[in-house]
Enzyme design. Structure first.
Site, PDB file in Angstrom:
ATOM      1  N   GLY A  88      35.447 -40.956   1.143  1.00  0.00           N
ATOM      2  CA  GLY A  88      35.196 -40.802  -0.279  1.00  0.00           C
ATOM      3  C   GLY A  88      36.455 -40.451  -1.026  1.00  0.00           C
ATOM      4  N   GLY A 119      37.656 -39.127  -5.229  1.00  0.00           N
ATOM      5  CA  GLY A 119      37.273 -38.785  -6.593  1.00  0.00           C
ATOM      6  C   GLY A 119      38.445 -38.263  -7.372  1.00  0.00           C
ATOM      7  N   PHE A 171      39.375 -35.309  -7.842  1.00  0.00           N
ATOM      8  CA  PHE A 171      40.023 -34.123  -7.286  1.00  0.00           C
ATOM      9  C   PHE A 171      40.750 -34.424  -5.985  1.00  0.00           C
ATOM     10  CE2 PHE A 171      36.518 -31.502  -9.451  1.00  0.00           C
ATOM     11  CZ  PHE A 171      37.214 -31.587 -10.648  1.00  0.00           C
ATOM     12  N   GLY A 172      40.640 -35.619  -5.463  1.00  0.00           N
ATOM     13  CA  GLY A 172      41.301 -35.942  -4.216  1.00  0.00           C
ATOM     14  C   GLY A 172      40.414 -36.788  -3.330  1.00  0.00           C
ATOM     15  N   VAL A 195      38.174 -37.374   0.502  1.00  0.00           N
ATOM     16  CA  VAL A 195      37.350 -36.717   1.515  1.00  0.00           C
ATOM     17  C   VAL A 195      37.455 -37.531   2.806  1.00  0.00           C
ATOM     18  CG1 VAL A 195      35.056 -35.911   2.136  1.00  0.00           C
ATOM     19  CG2 VAL A 195      35.780 -35.878  -0.268  1.00  0.00           C
ATOM     20  N   ASP A 212      27.648 -30.398 -12.989  1.00  0.00           N
ATOM     21  CA  ASP A 212      28.057 -31.758 -12.640  1.00  0.00           C
ATOM     22  C   ASP A 212      27.100 -32.371 -11.627  1.00  0.00           C
ATOM     23  OD1 ASP A 212      29.601 -34.022 -12.880  1.00  0.00           O
ATOM     24  OD2 ASP A 212      31.103 -33.403 -11.418  1.00  0.00           O
TER      25      ASP A 212
END
Length: 819
Positions: free
Chosen positions: A510, A512, A514-515, A517, A627
């Site tokens: 994954g 997103g 923020f970084g 995964v 969120d």
């Protein structure tokens, strides 16, 4: 009988004939209007009856001017189903106006009312509007049907041009096939509400021309208005409707009459009746040159009819195809010479005297100032330009563009300005003074060597200081005993590198804002999900601390478990339990959704509801997630849902239930109106997000990417419409629902609509939602959803750095405008 008596009775008989033959403006339920007869409005302005055009034998029911320009038709009922003889007649019943062929008793055309009327009358008004009302209502404008809702090729004063956002009703104009054939032609003039509203002319399925958005005193593509005493132009953006209208300033026997017309060739004209010459005079022709066609120069180019060649690229852009451009084929438009660099300070170039670009890919706010508008555009790397909405009184409102800037026309008289985003390297250096340029060059040469040494020294010092400060500050925060000890393992960075095979792309599951995964395997064989924050991550120290401190305290089967963290080597890493079925969005918006039946999805909805209930009520602190969305719900090997990503969450203590922030974060499409607009968040804002998620699970469609062939509503608007029309089967995905599940699915849809109601006080608490999902208690009827008329967007998540949707404030703009 004497001659006097004979004369007396003859006079009476003549008077009776004259009275019976005099025109009326009303048709009642027991009356019939036959071909050859008409009804006339009260003061003789308009007439309704049957007519023929040119040499054709076709007969049409229509309305035309009577007092002036006799026979100029402004509305046709059966434009696409003409009669071929004079046997037509019109009658009215409590459900419709019916146009019937007397020869075959066939219904040729019908109006169809939305509601049944006990004592209907059809009345022709002096505005040219044929209306149906209950006779007992007298002259009140409580119409059950009106011809103004179904325009032809003509717009009269008092008509609306736009869209009803609740019913989906659109008021648009379509051309005749020819001057003698009123059947529907190739051109349609329609208001587009994707983004900031604008007027478009379509030829079949292609945009032919664009009037442009409303800028406070006119549409952007119209000439600068001059004072007139004939008509008033108005534009309304309201909660229920968006529309343009114009009205005559005075009504008298000498007041000029005006109308707008879409001719068979797609030309748009405003016509004024000239009493002296007894003819229609062209007040304005809206399409007059090649630059009035839609996007003749392609994206990022201007069209100037006074230049040769007429097309030119914007500053900092070059032709996409040099060969085509030199051959006078400009349709491919222009591309940037240098790419934007959002992180290194983009700027803007101001263009004045232009028609604003196509607003289909735009966002707007009617009250925001230009300075705030610029700041908002700079924060979003996808924003390509901004401007005021209203040019009057110094300007107001904010309009942002995303994507290519299409259909820009040069108009030196226009005061409208637009600010186009440019990389710093392309900004006009000529605006800087010569002295400043010399100083900068001199200082650069003189200090190059010294700067290199200082930067190297500061870099090394900052790196060591940052590492020490970050680690000590974060460790201190994480180990503080403000509440309870977290007792979370502090993972060794080298072990995480080994577990993820040095953060291999093959292990990436994954990515997103923020970084990334990664899937990892610890030395003991345990599978984990490793969330590695990037250097450019929008999640700062506060968000990282927030996520660690919050999740460590949460223990619930429907919340993801945090196993530990790492803060070595300036890394910020979170280690979670591994979810083999990934996130919910990768499941419900994919073909994989068919692998699970309704009961599995019902279990997922229940699990998410219980997880939210724990956050809001049962955990030590009341926590607002802020969120909640499909991608933040993970699925374990048994498809049990677990809420994740608490970087944006906020905790409340004591009896606190709501808070306000100036930093709105989260994902638009799931965000409640009060939070997106005013920054006010509470448990009810999470309830709203849950309601959106429920409707997405049931339909298999994303709220913000939802499209429907019959309307332009988003998923919430479609669900609301289906509920009101008892058509809930149209909303649910039949591939996962059996007929025996329909009742339960309908109930869950209603619960979802209760959660997305516009006002937070109307939404239920999560405790009530869980109760409703697991019992048979009666449900109240939901009220209108919030943000239920969004424009369509492409399929991707829209985080807080992306654009935001337009709010549905009641708002109107009025100006005296010649058009």
């Amino acid at each position: 009988m004497t001659s006097t008596a004979v004369n007396f009775f003859s006079t009476i008989l003549l008077l009776c004939i004259l009275i019976n033959s005099s025109a009326t403006d009303v048709l009642r339920i027991n009356q019939t209007l036959r071909d050859g007869h008409t009804i006339v409005s009260q003061h003789g302005e308009f007439e309704l009856g049957f007519f023929t055009r040119g040499s054709s034998t076709n007969r049409y029911l229509g309305i035309w001017f009577k007092k002036i320009s006799y026979g100029t038709v402004v509305w046709v009922a059966n434009r696409d189903t003409p009669l071929n003889n004079t046997s037509g007649m019109v009658r009215i019943d409590n459900k419709a106006i019916l146009l019937v062929s007397n020869a075959s008793n066939t219904i040729i055309w019908s109006s169809n009312y939305s509601t049944s009327v006990n004592n209907p009358v059809a009345q022709l008004l002096d505005t040219g509007n044929l209306v149906v009302r209950d006779e007992k209502d007298g002259g009140q404008e409580n119409f059950v049907w009106q011809s103004f809702d179904y325009p032809g090729d003509t717009m009269l004063p008092g008509m609306k041009f736009g869209k009803n956002l609740v019913t989906g009703q659109q008021w648009y104009y379509s051309s005749w096939k020819s001057v003698d054939d009123p059947s529907t032609g190739s051109f349609i003039h329609r208001m587009d509400t994707h983004g900031y509203p604008q007027l478009l002319v379509w030829k079949d399925s292609k945009i032919q021309a664009r009037t442009g958005p409303w800028v406070g005193n006119r549409f952007s593509g119209d000439p600068v208005p001059k004072a007139n005493r004939i008509f008033l132009s108005e534009f309304f953006i309201e909660q229920r409707e968006i529309y343009y209208a114009f009205h005559l300033l005075n009504r008298s026997s000498i007041t000029p009459v005006t109308r707008l017309m879409l001719d068979p060739n797609g030309g748009r004209q405003r016509l004024i009746w000239n009493y002296q010459n007894q003819e229609w005079t062209t007040y304005r022709t809206i399409q007059v040159n090649d630059c009035d066609r839609y996007a003749p120069c392609g994206p990022y180019a201007t069209c100037d009819p006074n230049n040769s060649p007429k097309c030119a690229c914007l500053r900092g852009f070059k032709p996409r195809s040099s060969e085509k451009w030199e051959a006078a084929d400009w349709t491919d438009g222009c591309v940037r010479t240098n790419s934007l660099d959002c992180d290194n300070g983009d700027g803007f170039v101001k263009y004045t005297g232009v028609k604003l670009p196509d607003t289909q890919q735009s966002w707007y706010n009617l009250t925001m100032g230009l300075k705030e508008c610029k700041s908002l555009c700079l924060k979003d790397c996808n924003c390509t330009a901004y401007s005021n909405i209203n040019v009057e009184n110094g300007g107001s409102g904010c309009l942002l563009w995303f994507g290519g800037l299409m259909d820009i026309k040069v108009d030196t008289e226009d005061a409208q300005s637009i600010y186009v985003r440019m990389p710093a390297s392309d900004l006009d250096e000529s605006k800087r003074s010569g002295v400043r340029r010399i100083l900068i060059i001199s200082l650069t040469i003189a200090l190059t060597a010294m700067s290199a040494l200082i930067l190297f020294y500061l870099f090394k010092k900052r790196k060591l200081k940052r590492k020490g400060k970050f680690c000590s500050h974060l460790a201190e925060r994480l180990s503080s005993n403000e509440d309870e000890n977290l007792e979370l393992p502090l993972f060794d960075f080298r072990k995480i590198v080994k577990a993820t095979t040095n953060f291999s792309n093959d292990n990436k599951i994954g990515e997103g804002g923020f970084g990334s995964v990664y899937k990892g395997t610890l030395e003991d064989g345990q599978l984990v999900a490793v969330k590695r924050l990037s250097d450019s991550s929008r999640q700062g120290i506060d968000e990282f601390k927030n996520e660690v401190s919050l999740i460590a305290k949460l223990q619930h089967r429907n919340l993801v478990s945090l196993l530990g963290y790492c803060i070595e080597e300036q890394e910020r890493i979170l280690v979670y339990e591994y979810m083999p079925n990934n996130s919910l969005d990768s499941f419900i918006f994919d073909e994989k959704r068919r692998l699970a039946g309704w009961q599995r999805y019902y279990s997922i909805i229940n699990g998410v509801a219980r997880g939210l209930l724990y956050l809001h009520q049962d955990s030590k602190l009341r926590i607002i997630h802020r969120d909640l969305k499909a991608s933040n719900v993970l699925l374990d090997q048994d498809m049990n849902p677990k809420i994740s990503d608490f970087g944006m969450a906020r905790s409340f203590g004591g009896s606190q239930t709501e808070a306000n922030t100036t930093r709105v974060v989260g994902t638009y499409g799931y965000m409640s109106p009060e939070y997106a607009i005013d920054g006010l968040f509470s448990t009810k804002s999470d309830v709203y997000s849950f309601g959106v998620l429920v409707l997405e699970i049931l339909s298999g469609k994303r709220n913000r990417c939802f499209e429907h062939p019959d309307h332009n509503l988003n998923l919430l608007g479609h669900a609301w419409r289906c509920f009101n029309e008892d058509k809930l089967k149209e909303l649910m995905d039949e591939t996962i629902v059996k007929p025996t599940d329909h009742h339960e699915v309908f109930r869950v849809i209603q619960i979802g609509l209760l959660c997305v109601q516009e006002y937070p006080e109307d939404r239920p608490e999560m405790s009530s939602v869980v109760l409703m999902l697991n019992s048979k208690i009666a449900l109240p009827n939901p009220k209108k959803p919030g943000f239920f008329t969004e424009r369509r967007r492409n399929e991707r998540d829209y985080s807080s750095s992306k654009r935001i949707l337009s709010s549905s404030y009641d708002y109107s703009i009025t100006a005296i405008v010649p058009r």
